[in-house]
Design an enzyme around this catalytic site. Structure first.
Site, PDB file in Angstrom:
ATOM      1  N   GLU A  53      43.556  61.670  71.898  1.00 55.96           N
ATOM      2  CA  GLU A  53      44.791  62.121  72.537  1.00 55.96           C
ATOM      3  C   GLU A  53      45.680  62.747  71.465  1.00 55.96           C
ATOM      4  OE1 GLU A  53      48.550  60.281  75.063  1.00 55.96           O
ATOM      5  OE2 GLU A  53      46.773  59.037  74.725  1.00 55.96           O
ATOM      6  N   ASP A  64      58.292  56.870  74.683  1.00 56.01           N
ATOM      7  CA  ASP A  64      57.780  56.430  73.390  1.00 56.01           C
ATOM      8  C   ASP A  64      58.763  55.541  72.657  1.00 56.01           C
ATOM      9  OD1 ASP A  64      55.281  57.789  73.464  1.00 56.01           O
ATOM     10  OD2 ASP A  64      56.340  59.670  73.136  1.00 56.01           O
ATOM     11  N   TYR A 179      45.570  56.620  83.363  1.00 51.84           N
ATOM     12  CA  TYR A 179      46.182  55.996  82.194  1.00 51.84           C
ATOM     13  C   TYR A 179      47.037  54.838  82.701  1.00 51.84           C
ATOM     14  CZ  TYR A 179      48.656  55.956  77.633  1.00 51.84           C
ATOM     15  OH  TYR A 179      49.181  55.618  76.421  1.00 51.84           O
TER      16      TYR A 179
END
Length: 271
Positions: A53, A64, A179
């Site tokens: 990735e 994040d 995911y």
């Protein structure tokens, strides 16, 4: 040579044939420098990553945690942008890397580049899939159609607090894999996995035949080992970046870290 969605599917099939999860490192392009990131990704490929990735740094990465935010800021200061990311993929493919590449990017940089142009160019240079964390399902149809037209896997995120009906809606538009976000919140290495993670994975497994890869918070070989055969893949980012940040030899540190994960999962499957 397979590419696009076929290359992604083959990577999961290959890992499954070895009775282990696909190990998927995440690394931000341009960190700690453009050339260093190139060497790190090559080292990850040579160490045996199943898929890779590739993060396109963004100034406001909402999903994040501090580790990836810091790395993204340093990469942006080095001049990393969408065009440079595409050029790096060209160089990696020219040097013989064959693993599936998944671009992870927030939506704004892609809109600035031009969505259709970006997806076309990504497929042209050898990217196999796309992850856009801040793209809502209701706005994703044009992107999904573009990905289909250029043979890119479209990989959505599934957080653990979604109802089954919503998971089914998202999964229906996905290609390649799903995911699964292990925790509510942002990315970042954690000491332990959530106690209800197994139940979450099993719940999604009942809804879709797509491979399931788990990310957010996975940091150690032991954690990776415990996720198979529940999960088809594991995604590790922050812990990898931390290992690289502590070393004066980024590529060597990345290879050693990934090697520890692969050593833990090789042979963990069925007796």
């Amino acid at each position: 040579m397979p590419a696009g969605r076929e290359r992604v599917a083959n990577a999961f099939d290959k890992a499954r044939g070895r009775h282990r999860p696909a190990v998927i490192p995440y690394f931000p392009l341009g960190y700690p420098s453009l050339e260093d990131s190139l060497e790190v990704i090559k080292a990850l490929a040579q160490a045996g990553a199943d898929l890779i990735e590739l993060g396109i740094p963004f100034s406001d990465p909402l999903a994040d945690g501090p580790t990836i935010q810091h790395a993204s800021q340093l990469a942006l200061a080095q001049g990393m942008n969408v065009s440079a990311a595409l050029e790096l993929v060209v160089r990696l493919r020219e040097q013989g890397l064959e693993q599936p590449f998944l671009f992870m990017s927030y939506l704004n940089p892609l809109l600035a580049y031009g969505l259709e142009a970006f997806i076309r160019d990504a497929g042209r240079v050898g990217v196999d899939g796309l992850i856009i964390p801040d793209l809502p399902l209701e706005e994703s149809l044009p992107v999904r159609r573009m990905c289909q037209a250029h043979d890119l896997a479209f990989v959505p995120l599934i957080p653990p607090n979604l109802a089954e009906a919503r998971i089914a809606q998202i999964a229906q538009g996905a290609t390649g894999f799903l995911y699964l976000v292990s925790v509510t919140g942002v990315t970042g290495a954690r000491d332990s996995l959530p106690p209800d993670l197994g139940a979450f994975i099993r719940r999604v497994r009942q809804i879709t035949p797509l491979p399931l890869a788990v990310g957010f918070g996975i940091a150690s070989p032991d954690q990776v080992q415990t996720l198979y055969p529940l999960a088809d893949g594991v995604i590790v980012g922050s812990a990898l970046i931390q290992a690289v940040a502590k070393s004066v030899r980024p590529a060597e540190a990345a290879a050693d870290f990934l090697g520890s994960l692969l050593h833990a999962v090789n042979g963990v499957g069925y007796a």
